[in-house]
Design an enzyme around this catalytic site. Sequence first.
Site, PDB file in Angstrom:
ATOM      1  N   ASP A  68     114.479  77.690  39.159  1.00 28.14           N
ATOM      2  CA  ASP A  68     113.352  77.963  38.253  1.00 28.14           C
ATOM      3  C   ASP A  68     113.839  78.666  36.981  1.00 28.14           C
ATOM      4  O   ASP A  68     113.408  78.336  35.866  1.00 28.14           O
ATOM      5  CB  ASP A  68     112.236  78.772  38.958  1.00 28.14           C
ATOM      6  CG  ASP A  68     112.770  79.837  39.905  1.00 28.14           C
ATOM      7  OD1 ASP A  68     114.003  79.940  40.069  1.00 28.14           O
ATOM      8  OD2 ASP A  68     111.956  80.586  40.480  1.00 28.14           O
ATOM      9  N   ASP A 102     116.119  65.129  33.600  1.00 25.32           N
ATOM     10  CA  ASP A 102     114.990  64.621  32.793  1.00 25.32           C
ATOM     11  C   ASP A 102     114.526  65.703  31.821  1.00 25.32           C
ATOM     12  O   ASP A 102     114.222  65.442  30.658  1.00 25.32           O
ATOM     13  CB  ASP A 102     113.811  64.209  33.679  1.00 25.32           C
ATOM     14  CG  ASP A 102     113.861  62.727  34.063  1.00 25.32           C
ATOM     15  OD1 ASP A 102     114.975  62.182  34.174  1.00 25.32           O
ATOM     16  OD2 ASP A 102     112.790  62.125  34.249  1.00 25.32           O
ATOM     17  N   TYR A 124     117.016  63.850  49.064  1.00 23.85           N
ATOM     18  CA  TYR A 124     116.985  62.383  48.973  1.00 23.85           C
ATOM     19  C   TYR A 124     117.640  61.748  50.195  1.00 23.85           C
ATOM     20  O   TYR A 124     118.146  60.635  50.137  1.00 23.85           O
ATOM     21  CB  TYR A 124     117.679  61.915  47.687  1.00 23.85           C
ATOM     22  CG  TYR A 124     116.889  62.193  46.419  1.00 23.85           C
ATOM     23  CD1 TYR A 124     115.748  62.978  46.438  1.00 23.85           C
ATOM     24  CD2 TYR A 124     117.288  61.666  45.204  1.00 23.85           C
ATOM     25  CE1 TYR A 124     115.037  63.243  45.284  1.00 23.85           C
ATOM     26  CE2 TYR A 124     116.573  61.916  44.043  1.00 23.85           C
ATOM     27  CZ  TYR A 124     115.451  62.712  44.090  1.00 23.85           C
ATOM     28  OH  TYR A 124     114.746  62.970  42.941  1.00 23.85           O
ATOM     29  N   ASP A 128     118.201  65.944  39.535  1.00 19.52           N
ATOM     30  CA  ASP A 128     117.364  64.867  38.999  1.00 19.52           C
ATOM     31  C   ASP A 128     116.326  65.443  38.041  1.00 19.52           C
ATOM     32  O   ASP A 128     116.142  64.968  36.916  1.00 19.52           O
ATOM     33  CB  ASP A 128     116.677  64.155  40.179  1.00 19.52           C
ATOM     34  CG  ASP A 128     116.154  62.792  39.790  1.00 19.52           C
ATOM     35  OD1 ASP A 128     116.431  62.339  38.656  1.00 19.52           O
ATOM     36  OD2 ASP A 128     115.459  62.163  40.604  1.00 19.52           O
ATOM     37  N   LYS A 137     118.430  77.703  45.098  1.00 21.59           N
ATOM     38  CA  LYS A 137     117.258  78.550  45.336  1.00 21.59           C
ATOM     39  C   LYS A 137     117.556  79.302  46.634  1.00 21.59           C
ATOM     40  O   LYS A 137     116.833  79.184  47.620  1.00 21.59           O
ATOM     41  CB  LYS A 137     116.000  77.665  45.418  1.00 21.59           C
ATOM     42  CG  LYS A 137     114.693  78.434  45.448  1.00 21.59           C
ATOM     43  CD  LYS A 137     114.337  79.119  44.146  1.00 21.59           C
ATOM     44  CE  LYS A 137     113.036  79.884  44.274  1.00 21.59           C
ATOM     45  NZ  LYS A 137     112.767  80.772  43.119  1.00 21.59           N
TER      46      LYS A 137
END
Length: 333
Positions: free
Chosen positions: A203, A231, A125, A227, A170
């Site tokens: 993941d 959700d 971001y 983020d 990751k």
Amino acid sequence: MVMYKVALIPGDGIGKEVIPEAVRVLKQTNLNFDFSFAEIGYDVWKKTGQSVTEDTLEEIKKNQAILFGATTTPNGIKNYKSAILTLRKSLDLYANIRPIKSYQIKGIRNDIDLIIVRENTEGLYSEIEFGDNNSVYTIRVITKTASERIAKVAFNIANTRRKKVTIVTKTNILRKSCGLFRDTCLNIQKEYPDIETNEMYIDTTALNIIIKPEYFDVILTTNLFGDILSDEAAGLIGGLGVTPSANIGEKYALFEPVHGSAPDIAGKGIANPMAAILSAVMMLQYFQEKKYADKIENAINIVLKEAKYLTPDLGGNNTTKDFTDAVISSLDF
Ligand code: ATP
């Protein structure tokens, strides 16, 4: 008596519907609030060319805290800067804290209690993008300084809870950026020897949040990963209508529901105000007003358990205002 100066930024869509409800609940307490309103977002950009003007930013900075609803970020408009990202960066709100906790909602398992601690000022971001019609580049910024301070927040929170931090990365692919984040976090962990710490790939985490959410205590991660995970995790506890968040910096703090402006239901009076009310509860915790924070949370649980005044997202057919009225009736100050 202390006076709390709070900037209210309802924003767009259902932000305009849920923030007044949170304020209605706050006004039931005996606390003194000095509320002021601020406007940011696309409408402001259309008039001024900025989604957050400098004057508004200066006004916001006069407050101890901000209660924010949601703003719509229009797609496909060149040079438009997201209003909430601008606020997070300008006020250096580097820690995004998103509790995912089971409330008394029918059909929801009752043992979920984790917190996502997300770095809030850099990562993917960064808003640094360039390129042409054939290839574009987005810069993922990870710095040691920002990683250190978010790691400290996560370990401090874990210290007050089940003492477990999962660093989500990751590193097998994003070796350098995730590698620096992971190594910095592990270095900070040395100051917290009794906190169990492990690394998990994004993941795998996305899967485990669904199949064994009880495994997690504090998830510590970078901006975009946090983020997406929040959700996803919101889906476990009743959806975006019930999930609050805090954006904390050294000087300022902003509280907002995790949801966006929800254009599909805006204007219908049926948005769930619970996430906004719980964001106000997080603001009370930040002000160390634990008694009021606990009582409001308790009133919400009473309303959820009775299940008589629920908004459609929770399977009811009541309005935003009905839910808040029921919470206010259940308050026991
Ligand atoms: P934005 O672009 O502003 O982030 P969005 O539509 O991408 O908006 P959300 O606003 O978060 O994303 O909405 C996602 C879905 O969740 C929508 O179907 C919306 O109606 C639902 N939703 C979000 N918040 C609430 C709420 N408070 N009450 C009920 N449903 C909600």
